[in-house]
Design an enzyme around this catalytic site. Sequence first.
Site, PDB file in Angstrom:
ATOM      1  N   GLY A  12       0.798  -1.185  -0.041  1.00 12.02           N
ATOM      2  CA  GLY A  12       0.202   0.116   0.031  1.00 12.02           C
ATOM      3  C   GLY A  12       0.731   1.147   0.003  1.00 12.02           C
ATOM      4  O   GLY A  12       0.480   2.429   0.461  1.00 12.02           O
ATOM      5  N   SER A  13       1.960   1.217  -0.570  1.00 12.30           N
ATOM      6  CA  SER A  13       2.781   2.375  -0.453  1.00 12.30           C
ATOM      7  C   SER A  13       2.090   3.467  -1.398  1.00 12.30           C
ATOM      8  O   SER A  13       2.085   4.766  -1.118  1.00 12.30           O
ATOM      9  CB  SER A  13       4.207   2.446  -0.897  1.00 12.30           C
ATOM     10  OG  SER A  13       4.182   1.713  -2.372  1.00 12.30           O
ATOM     11  N   ASN A  14       1.419   3.251  -2.775  1.00 14.44           N
ATOM     12  CA  ASN A  14       0.606   3.980  -3.351  1.00 14.44           C
ATOM     13  C   ASN A  14      -0.582   4.509  -2.547  1.00 14.44           C
ATOM     14  O   ASN A  14      -0.897   5.949  -2.544  1.00 14.44           O
ATOM     15  CB  ASN A  14       0.236   3.458  -4.637  1.00 14.44           C
ATOM     16  CG  ASN A  14       1.426   3.398  -5.752  1.00 14.44           C
ATOM     17  OD1 ASN A  14       1.461   4.635  -6.415  1.00 14.44           O
ATOM     18  ND2 ASN A  14       1.838   2.451  -5.903  1.00 14.44           N
ATOM     19  N   ASN A 101      -6.764   2.664 -12.474  1.00 19.69           N
ATOM     20  CA  ASN A 101      -5.817   1.661 -12.149  1.00 19.69           C
ATOM     21  C   ASN A 101      -4.439   2.414 -12.681  1.00 19.69           C
ATOM     22  O   ASN A 101      -4.002   3.165 -13.522  1.00 19.69           O
ATOM     23  CB  ASN A 101      -5.887   0.374 -12.784  1.00 19.69           C
ATOM     24  CG  ASN A 101      -4.881  -0.793 -12.267  1.00 19.69           C
ATOM     25  OD1 ASN A 101      -4.596  -0.757 -11.408  1.00 19.69           O
ATOM     26  ND2 ASN A 101      -4.386  -1.291 -13.514  1.00 19.69           N
ATOM     27  N   HIS A 103      -0.368   1.087 -13.565  1.00 17.72           N
ATOM     28  CA  HIS A 103       0.347  -0.373 -14.127  1.00 17.72           C
ATOM     29  C   HIS A 103       1.737   0.172 -14.138  1.00 17.72           C
ATOM     30  O   HIS A 103       2.141   1.178 -14.725  1.00 17.72           O
ATOM     31  CB  HIS A 103      -0.368  -0.571 -15.454  1.00 17.72           C
ATOM     32  CG  HIS A 103       0.520  -2.110 -15.930  1.00 17.72           C
ATOM     33  ND1 HIS A 103      -0.079  -2.999 -15.412  1.00 17.72           N
ATOM     34  CD2 HIS A 103       1.452  -2.064 -16.678  1.00 17.72           C
ATOM     35  CE1 HIS A 103       0.626  -4.251 -15.976  1.00 17.72           C
ATOM     36  NE2 HIS A 103       1.684  -3.560 -16.767  1.00 17.72           N
ATOM     37  N   ASP A 144      -6.201  -3.983 -18.291  1.00 19.48           N
ATOM     38  CA  ASP A 144      -5.108  -3.276 -18.642  1.00 19.48           C
ATOM     39  C   ASP A 144      -5.499  -2.432 -19.962  1.00 19.48           C
ATOM     40  O   ASP A 144      -4.549  -2.150 -20.803  1.00 19.48           O
ATOM     41  CB  ASP A 144      -3.646  -3.790 -18.789  1.00 19.48           C
ATOM     42  CG  ASP A 144      -3.299  -4.189 -17.447  1.00 19.48           C
ATOM     43  OD1 ASP A 144      -3.701  -3.512 -16.296  1.00 19.48           O
ATOM     44  OD2 ASP A 144      -2.342  -5.112 -17.468  1.00 19.48           O
ATOM     45  N   GLU A 173       5.651   6.405  -9.309  1.00 19.40           N
ATOM     46  CA  GLU A 173       4.086   6.368  -9.036  1.00 19.40           C
ATOM     47  C   GLU A 173       3.564   7.080  -7.916  1.00 19.40           C
ATOM     48  O   GLU A 173       2.557   7.636  -7.937  1.00 19.40           O
ATOM     49  CB  GLU A 173       3.896   4.652  -8.403  1.00 19.40           C
ATOM     50  CG  GLU A 173       4.110   3.742  -9.715  1.00 19.40           C
ATOM     51  CD  GLU A 173       3.912   2.347  -9.319  1.00 19.40           C
ATOM     52  OE1 GLU A 173       3.385   1.631 -10.355  1.00 19.40           O
ATOM     53  OE2 GLU A 173       3.770   1.967  -8.282  1.00 19.40           O
TER      54      GLU A 173
HETATM   55  C1  GRF Z   1       2.643  -0.814  -7.938  1.00 18.22           C
HETATM   56  O1  GRF Z   1       3.912  -0.935  -8.450  1.00 18.22           O
HETATM   57  C2  GRF Z   1       1.558  -0.556  -9.099  1.00 18.22           C
HETATM   58  O2  GRF Z   1       1.897  -0.310 -10.212  1.00 18.22           O
HETATM   59  C3  GRF Z   1       1.114  -2.189  -9.210  1.00 18.22           C
HETATM   60  O3  GRF Z   1       1.302  -2.642  -7.952  1.00 18.22           O
HETATM   61  C4  GRF Z   1       2.232  -1.931  -7.238  1.00 18.22           C
HETATM   62  C5  GRF Z   1       1.641  -1.822  -5.688  1.00 18.22           C
HETATM   63  O4  GRF Z   1       2.593  -1.298  -4.860  1.00 18.22           O
HETATM   64  N1  GRF Z   1      -0.392  -2.245  -9.841  1.00 18.22           N
HETATM   65  P1  GRF Z   1       2.051  -0.658  -3.492  1.00 18.22           P
HETATM   66  O5  GRF Z   1       1.219  -1.677  -2.628  1.00 18.22           O
HETATM   67  O6  GRF Z   1       1.350   0.589  -3.706  1.00 18.22           O
HETATM   68  O7  GRF Z   1       3.408  -0.313  -2.790  1.00 18.22           O
END
Ligand code: GRF
Length: 187
Positions: A12-14, A101, A103, A144, A173
């Site tokens: 969940g870093s994003n 999403n 990717h 995708d 990201e």
């Molecule tokens: C990201 O690299 C995203 O592009 C892919 O899954 C990864 C998720 O990473 N779909 P995180 O859990 O947000 O760290």
Amino acid sequence: MHSLIIFASGRGSNAAAIIDHFKQNGQAHVALIVSNNADAGVLDIARAEHIPYLVIDKTTIKESLLIEQMQDYKPSLVVLAGFMWKVPDAIVAAFADKIINIHPALLPAYGGKGMYGHHVHHAVLQAGETETGITIHYVNEHYDEGNIIMQARCKVLPGDSADTLADRIHSLEHFYFPRAIEFLLGH
Ligand code: GRF
């Protein structure tokens, strides 16, 4: 204020980058986190941030109750941030043009079923690409293949491994995903 729902399966870093960005910006808040993985790091983030969360399985993801629970939050966007399952068509239809999403490659290259996480980076390295990047796109019924909102590029350097590439991709990201969401909310 706009509300966002995040779907995530992993650390969940994003999700964290999005939560932090909108805490400062005030334009939106993450109202709900949905995960298919009860052990996912993203749920620790949800608990720490006092964000409601749901853990779903192969059955509950298909139930109309999930759609109703999501609708309760009136989300402006549903954000897939490392969500590993295909989103059922009923959810895509219920939130038409509101699901996005991210990717970790430059779609349409290195996309489709089985192309996730390190599989993508290995394929990019194996093909000898000198450039890779990220794609933020709308989600439709096909893996995708939804319309592309934006892409950002980075170099593949000599000596890169899937891990070093994944780190570079994650930096892209974390910068662009919250900003792309902010842009979409304003339009
Ligand atoms: C990201 O690299 C995203 O592009 C892919 O899954 C990864 C998720 O990473 N779909 P995180 O859990 O947000 O760290």
